[in-house]
Design a protein around this motif. Structure first.
Motif, PDB file in Angstrom:
ATOM      1  N   HIS A 190       0.810  -1.223   0.000  1.00 52.55           N
ATOM      2  CA  HIS A 190       0.000   0.000   0.000  1.00 52.55           C
ATOM      3  C   HIS A 190       0.839   1.268   0.000  1.00 52.55           C
ATOM      4  N   ASN A 223      -4.130  -0.813  -0.522  1.00 56.57           N
ATOM      5  CA  ASN A 223      -5.219   0.152  -0.400  1.00 56.57           C
ATOM      6  C   ASN A 223      -6.410  -0.341  -1.207  1.00 56.57           C
ATOM      7  N   ALA A 237     -11.423   8.228  -2.014  1.00 55.88           N
ATOM      8  CA  ALA A 237      -9.997   7.986  -1.823  1.00 55.88           C
ATOM      9  C   ALA A 237      -9.185   9.275  -1.819  1.00 55.88           C
ATOM     10  N   GLN A 281      -2.965  -0.274  -6.726  1.00 59.38           N
ATOM     11  CA  GLN A 281      -3.909  -0.363  -5.617  1.00 59.38           C
ATOM     12  C   GLN A 281      -5.299  -0.700  -6.178  1.00 59.38           C
ATOM     13  N   THR A 308      -6.659  -2.055   3.351  1.00 63.29           N
ATOM     14  CA  THR A 308      -6.717  -0.863   4.187  1.00 63.29           C
ATOM     15  C   THR A 308      -7.428   0.247   3.427  1.00 63.29           C
TER      16      THR A 308
END
Length: 336
Positions: A190, A223, A237, A281, A308
């Motif tokens: 991430h 992510n 995001a 990601q 995450t």
């Protein structure tokens, strides 16, 4: 049927205008919901001197989460060993394992998770802050649990109450050490995506069977922000991208709203930085996230994914994990 275990890494994000207490209550809410959804483990990270992150004391937070859940594995992603004397970590996590046997993971990191000044304030001495001392400190920690090298100091709780130990990394150092010790390894894709595949290859080449594992076990942290549409997921995001930019520029601040993040006047160089951070990601609708996570599994051959989501509003954060559990997880398959 879920073929690939999915887990959660949470940073207890502090939204602008709120408090650390609110952030920790939201993390507790997320842990309960992800347990209901069938996620395998829930880890919290150790960071210090960062206004946007309230997970500075993983052992304390894990104890609270364990009291509010019943089945999900709980752990540190990770405890940053340079910040602590090994005996303290052994006693803290020995206590957690004694209270919640079979549910505790001790993820160990080599970086301090903060700036050097704060690391020194935590440890109060330069000794132990260098990377060179990490293997010995890790050996000391593991010995407090096992008692294989008897000495005058006994960790109580600790000896005989060993949690599952993981090594965490964002480069090759911990990958090679995890392999040599036969420990499971979690890679921080991430925030270090360019190093993921080389580090995992090094881990697998270095792996030696141990009492814990007979084959390598690699988890990749990524992510993952999922919403009903790609556009909304990218919007959600935005605060995380801006927060990371602020952190890297030495100006950390609480997590701003999506509206504030969208209005931020990015320079061309900053936009390039944010775009690079998003590469590899998973951000988008369930269909998009399924494709992105599938491609990550294909490239890395990961045994487990840890997701995450640094999202401003807890309802959106919970919804992201719901969508992934309900519409993405069943379509993921291990590669090879």
């Amino acid at each position: 049927m879920i073929d690939v275990p999915l887990s959660v890494l949470d940073l207890a994000p502090v939204a602008a205008g709120t408090s650390s207490g609110a952030a920790l209550r939201h993390t507790t809410e997320l842990a309960r919901r992800t347990e209901e959804l069938g996620y395998h483990r829930f880890w919290v990270a150790e960071h210090h001197n960062m206004p946007a992150i309230a997970s500075s004391a993983p052992a304390v937070l894990i104890a609270h989460l364990a009291a509010h859940t019943s089945t999900i594995r709980l752990g540190s992603g990770g405890v940053m060993l340079p910040n602590h004397a090994p005996l303290v970590v052994a006693e803290q996590f020995g206590t957690l394992e004694a209270l919640h046997p079979g549910r505790i993971d001790l993820g160990i990191g080599r970086a301090p998770g903060t700036d050097q000044r704060t690391a020194l304030a935590l440890r109060r001495t330069m000794e132990g802050l260098s990377a060179e001392g990490f293997p010995q400190e890790l050996a000391d920690l593991m010995n407090y649990f096992s008692g294989e090298r008897p000495g005058p100091i006994v960790a109580t709780p600790g000896r005989g109450e060993q949690p599952a130990i993981w090594l965490l990394g964002s480069s090759g150092f911990s990958a090679q050490l995890a392999g040599a010790l036969g420990l499971p390894f979690s890679f921080a894709h991430h925030f270090s995506a360019a190093n993921t595949e080389p580090a995992l290859a090094l881990y697998r080449r270095s792996f030696r069977p141990s009492r814990w594992l007979d084959r390598p076990y690699a988890m990749v942290a990524v992510n993952a922000v999922c919403a009903e549409t790609d556009e909304r997921a990218r919007w959600l995001a935005g605060p995380a991208a801006l927060s990371f930019l602020k952190l890297r520029s030495g100006k950390p601040e609480p997590l701003v709203s999506p509206e504030e993040a969208a209005a931020y006047p990015y320079t061309a160089l900053e936009r390039e930085f944010v775009a690079q951070r998003g590469e590899g990601q998973a951000t988008g609708s369930p269909e998009t996230v399924r494709r992105q996570l599938g491609e990550l599994l294909e490239r890395t051959r990961a045994d487990e994914l840890m997701l995450t989501a640094l999202v401003y509003d807890v309802a959106d954060r919970v919804r992201s994990f719901e969508l992934i559990a309900e519409q993405v997880a069943g379509g993921l398959r291990r590669a090879g």
